[in-house]
Design a protein around this motif. Structure first.
Motif, PDB file in Angstrom:
ATOM      1  N   SER A 666      39.518  41.860  42.390  1.00  0.00           N
ATOM      2  CA  SER A 666      39.753  42.782  41.641  1.00  0.00           C
ATOM      3  C   SER A 666      39.097  44.231  42.245  1.00  0.00           C
ATOM      4  O   SER A 666      39.638  45.442  41.749  1.00  0.00           O
ATOM      5  CB  SER A 666      38.660  42.507  40.341  1.00  0.00           C
ATOM      6  N   GLU A 667      37.966  44.032  42.919  1.00  0.00           N
ATOM      7  CA  GLU A 667      37.581  45.459  43.741  1.00  0.00           C
ATOM      8  C   GLU A 667      38.683  46.072  44.351  1.00  0.00           C
ATOM      9  O   GLU A 667      38.958  47.346  44.509  1.00  0.00           O
ATOM     10  CB  GLU A 667      36.355  45.348  44.561  1.00  0.00           C
ATOM     11  N   LEU A 668      39.591  45.264  45.264  1.00  0.00           N
ATOM     12  CA  LEU A 668      40.567  45.714  46.035  1.00  0.00           C
ATOM     13  C   LEU A 668      41.709  46.269  45.246  1.00  0.00           C
ATOM     14  O   LEU A 668      42.285  47.528  45.645  1.00  0.00           O
ATOM     15  CB  LEU A 668      41.086  44.839  46.748  1.00  0.00           C
ATOM     16  N   PHE A 669      41.996  45.777  44.060  1.00  0.00           N
ATOM     17  CA  PHE A 669      42.983  46.308  43.082  1.00  0.00           C
ATOM     18  C   PHE A 669      42.589  47.598  42.425  1.00  0.00           C
ATOM     19  O   PHE A 669      43.422  48.484  42.480  1.00  0.00           O
ATOM     20  CB  PHE A 669      43.274  45.174  41.885  1.00  0.00           C
ATOM     21  N   ILE A 702      46.912  36.858  34.453  1.00  0.00           N
ATOM     22  CA  ILE A 702      47.141  38.505  34.866  1.00  0.00           C
ATOM     23  C   ILE A 702      46.642  39.388  33.921  1.00  0.00           C
ATOM     24  O   ILE A 702      46.356  40.624  34.548  1.00  0.00           O
ATOM     25  CB  ILE A 702      48.644  38.521  34.640  1.00  0.00           C
ATOM     26  N   ASN A 703      46.666  39.177  32.640  1.00  0.00           N
ATOM     27  CA  ASN A 703      45.954  40.133  31.884  1.00  0.00           C
ATOM     28  C   ASN A 703      44.381  40.312  31.911  1.00  0.00           C
ATOM     29  O   ASN A 703      43.870  41.601  31.771  1.00  0.00           O
ATOM     30  CB  ASN A 703      46.528  39.671  30.072  1.00  0.00           C
ATOM     31  N   MET A 704      43.805  38.952  32.122  1.00  0.00           N
ATOM     32  CA  MET A 704      42.390  39.489  32.398  1.00  0.00           C
ATOM     33  C   MET A 704      42.221  40.217  33.671  1.00  0.00           C
ATOM     34  O   MET A 704      41.415  40.878  33.811  1.00  0.00           O
ATOM     35  CB  MET A 704      41.820  37.924  32.554  1.00  0.00           C
ATOM     36  N   LEU A 708      40.186  43.604  33.881  1.00  0.00           N
ATOM     37  CA  LEU A 708      39.086  43.515  34.893  1.00  0.00           C
ATOM     38  C   LEU A 708      39.503  44.802  35.908  1.00  0.00           C
ATOM     39  O   LEU A 708      38.502  45.671  36.257  1.00  0.00           O
ATOM     40  CB  LEU A 708      38.915  42.533  35.731  1.00  0.00           C
ATOM     41  N   VAL A 709      40.587  45.046  36.133  1.00  0.00           N
ATOM     42  CA  VAL A 709      40.741  46.370  37.282  1.00  0.00           C
ATOM     43  C   VAL A 709      40.652  47.612  36.373  1.00  0.00           C
ATOM     44  O   VAL A 709      40.059  48.695  36.729  1.00  0.00           O
ATOM     45  CB  VAL A 709      42.261  46.138  37.752  1.00  0.00           C
TER      46      VAL A 709
END
Length: 709
Positions: A666-669, A702-704, A708-709
């Motif tokens: 999520s950090e990279l996204f 995917i939605n989560m 998160l992003v």
């Protein structure tokens, strides 16, 4: 019906070449807006048209009918153009003031009187040499002052003139090519004709400029005439004046004319890019120049500590000098290419009273101009200015700006500085390298004058502006794309123009010009530019760029199997190119033939372990195949390097997500999102959902992740 709507119907009829329709619509216009003189002229045209029409209706054969019809159509255009001229003068307070002022005076505006005044000026200047020294200066001042006022009035008269007859045009050609008239007057009048033509097309004025260009022995006059007819060439009334193309065809038989037109079109492209070039100079070059110059000027007042630093670290001073020289060299290189490097610096000086007269914007520089003559008569000032102007880097407008600015500030300078300037003890290199006089330079400096006029003149909005790019990136400067030039000797020069347009990222204009290429000029380069790779490969089945273009074209359409065939051919013909092998591997990945893709990728990785392009494709292939640990190791190296690409972040995120390392993914996204979407709300298509679902990631996850992003 409003005036502009009524006249618009007349205009449409003329553009269509329909004389009868134009007559009827002009009658409708005059019924609503009666004007006796125009009605009388229209009645004459109507009578001649009716006579021709009646003879035709009764079956009469007339071999001159086509010529007669064309002449009637042209008479209708002149009527229409003069009515439009009247409304333009009424709608433009500035132009109306010029029109009224010069025509309400007592001056004789006959062509004979105009020519007599200009020739009389030349004679009077010659006679000054016979005057005693004590009287010559006063007589010279009075003579040039009177003449400047006369020429400014004549400039305004021509600028606001109605449609010319062919006879008037012929008389102007004689005046503008006569050796008995001063070249400065001729050049100034040509500028006035151009401005008038830009406001409303006039075949007689257009022919005047083409004839002056063809006949004049004065290069400065010729180049002004060239710029004038190029900027005013019009296809709008091509059916009214088919002879416009005939004139151009005759001129284009000359190789020199074609070459000059090509140079001019390139110079116009540079004019249109002035704003972007000025930003580069102001933001990238000038700060470095000012910073480096200020540090070097401070050497005389440096402290003991700074002197010690200079002894201990002499390389700092050398680096500073090198930095300054690099900045200067970059600016000089831009100038050599054709960039107008002085526009921004002189733009503020155009507010001086000198530029209140419209003619002063486009008059050639001469020391006897009444507004600068007093300053120029000082021999010390003349020495300074001659040294500056000898570099040939200033246009006429900037020369006048320089003089009036120096005149304003020179007495405020310290005595030592003033004496240094007057002795010429300075380096003119700061203006850039001196430029050798040439035809191209003459034309370029005139274009700089015109550009400044249309960008800075207070009443410019009331004039037709060829440099207005609000509707099109080429404004009114796209000469080579005119159908007037189709299938002419200019065709072979279009390639040079397309290269320049692409160099300046004017891609729409480049595509428009490519559409005009004659079939005989459609070579390999043409097909590559138009992305017609099938025709390109017919010319050369092994052409690398054509094969690559065809493969990428199919790939972009999602036709991966077909694209693979072309990329494999490319690899067979050019096996030494790593990029070609990568294209094959990428296609195989899209076709989910991962094992086949990995074979060449492993080999390339072994041979070129530091090739980021290879590592990038290898990491993604491993991710797709599920070899996540190997992929993660490569991605960790990629995202830690300066050559990192945004897609590395996203693809590494996919790899980590499949590994179950959701937080790091999520950090990279998030980093990718901030770069790519500027913190906009993420949509579901941010991720490749089909790809994820094939690998076990469901909608909830995917939605989560999106949340998160």
């Amino acid at each position: 019906m409003a005036t502009n709507e009524s006249l618009k119907l007349v205009d449409e009829a003329l553009q269509a070449g329909n004389c009868g329709w134009a007559i009827r619509n002009m009658e409708n216009y005059l019924a609503a807006w009666p004007e006796q003189h125009t009605s009388e002229k229209l009645a004459e045209v109507r009578e001649d048209y009716s006579r021709m029409e009646d003879y035709w209706l009764h079956g009469g054969e007339d071999p001159q009918r086509a010529d007669l019809y064309q002449r009637l159509l042209q008479r209708m255009y002149v009527l229409y153009a003069n009515v439009v001229h009247y409304h333009r003068m009424k709608a433009s307070p500035y132009q109306n003031s010029l029109y009224t002022r010069v025509r309400q005076g007592q001056r004789n505006w006959s062509l004979a009187a105009i020519r007599q005044e200009m020739e009389g000026f030349v004679s009077n200047v010659a006679m000054l040499q016979l005057e005693p020294d004590d009287k010559r200066k006063a007589k010279s001042v009075a003579l040039y002052k009177d003449h400047q006022q006369q020429m400014n009035q004549l400039f305004e008269y021509v600028l606001t003139s109605r449609q010319w007859s062919d006879g008037v045009g012929d008389k102007f050609v004689e005046m503008l090519t006569s050796p008995t008239i001063d070249t400065i007057d001729q050049q100034l009048l040509i500028a006035a004709v151009m401005l008038s033509l830009l406001n409303q097309f006039d075949m007689a004025k257009f022919r005047t400029l083409t004839e002056v260009y063809r006949l004049s022995q004065d290069e400065a006059v010729r180049q002004r005439a060239l710029v004038g007819w190029v900027l005013s060439a019009s296809e709008t009334y091509r059916k009214v004046y088919p002879e416009q193309r005939e004139l151009l065809l005759k001129l284009l038989q000359s190789e020199q004319v074609c070459q000059e037109l090509t140079e001019l079109q390139i110079q116009l492209i540079y004019c249109l890019n002035e704003e972007k070039d000025s930003r580069t100079i102001q933001k990238e070059i000038m700060p470095d120049l000012l910073k480096s110059s200020s540090k070097m000027m401070a050497n005389d007042i440096e402290t003991e500590e700074e002197r010690l630093e200079e002894v201990l670290h002499p390389e700092v001073s050398e680096e500073r000098m090198e930095h300054l020289e690099n900045s200067m060299r970059r600016m000089q290189d831009m100038q050599k290419e054709g960039v107008d490097v002085f526009y921004h610096g002189f733009s503020q000086i155009k507010r001086y009273p000198f530029f209140y007269d419209i003619s002063n914007w486009l008059v050639p520089f001469y020391a006897q101009h009444p507004d600068i003559a007093q300053f120029m008569t000082n021999s010390k000032n003349l020495y300074l200015l001659n040294k500056v102007f000898a570099a040939n880097v200033f246009c006429n407008s900037d020369k006048y700006s320089f003089v009036v600015a120096i005149h304003d500030v020179i007495n405020q300078l310290p005595q030592q500085v003033r004496e240094m300037l007057q002795r010429g003890e300075f380096s003119a290199d700061e203006l850039g390298e001196s430029i050798e006089p040439s035809v191209a330079l003459e034309r370029r400096l005139y274009l700089m004058d015109i550009y400044r006029f249309f960008r800075l003149y207070p009443h410019r909005a009331e004039l037709a502006n060829p440099f207005d790019v609000t509707a099109d990136e080429m404004g009114g400067c796209d000469f080579f794309s005119l159908s007037l030039l189709s299938d002419t000797p200019i065709e072979k020069y279009k390639v040079q123009i397309v290269r320049q347009l692409k160099k300046h990222q004017m891609n729409r204009a480049a595509q428009r010009l490519l559409q005009t290429f004659a079939a005989s000029c459609r070579d390999m380069q043409y097909y590559l530019w138009t992305q017609d790779y099938d025709h390109a490969l017919q010319l050369n089945p092994r052409h690398e760029r054509a094969l690559l273009g065809k493969g990428r074209q199919l790939y972009d359409q999602g036709r991966y199997e077909e694209a693979l065939t072309w990329f494999e051919q490319l690899t067979d013909y050019y096996p030494e190119k790593t990029s070609n092998q990568l294209y094959v591997a990428i296609c195989l990945v899209q076709l989910e033939r991962y094992e086949e893709a990995l074979k060449p990728l492993y080999r390339l990785n072994y041979e070129q372990p530091d090739n980021n392009a290879v590592n990038r494709v290898l990491a993604w292939t491993l991710t797709c195949q599920g070899k996540l640990e190997q992929a993660a190791n490569i991605y960790e190296q990629l995202v830690g390097r300066e050559q990192q690409k945004d897609d590395d972040l996203k693809n590494y995120g996919y790899c980590l997500w499949l590994q179950g390392r959701v937080g790091r993914a999520s950090e990279l996204f998030r980093q990718y999102s901030q770069r790519y979407q500027q913190n906009t709300v993420l949509q579901a298509d941010f991720f490749d959902i089909d790809w994820l679902k094939k690998r076990g990631i469901n909608d909830v996850e995917i939605n989560m992740m999106l949340s998160l992003v």
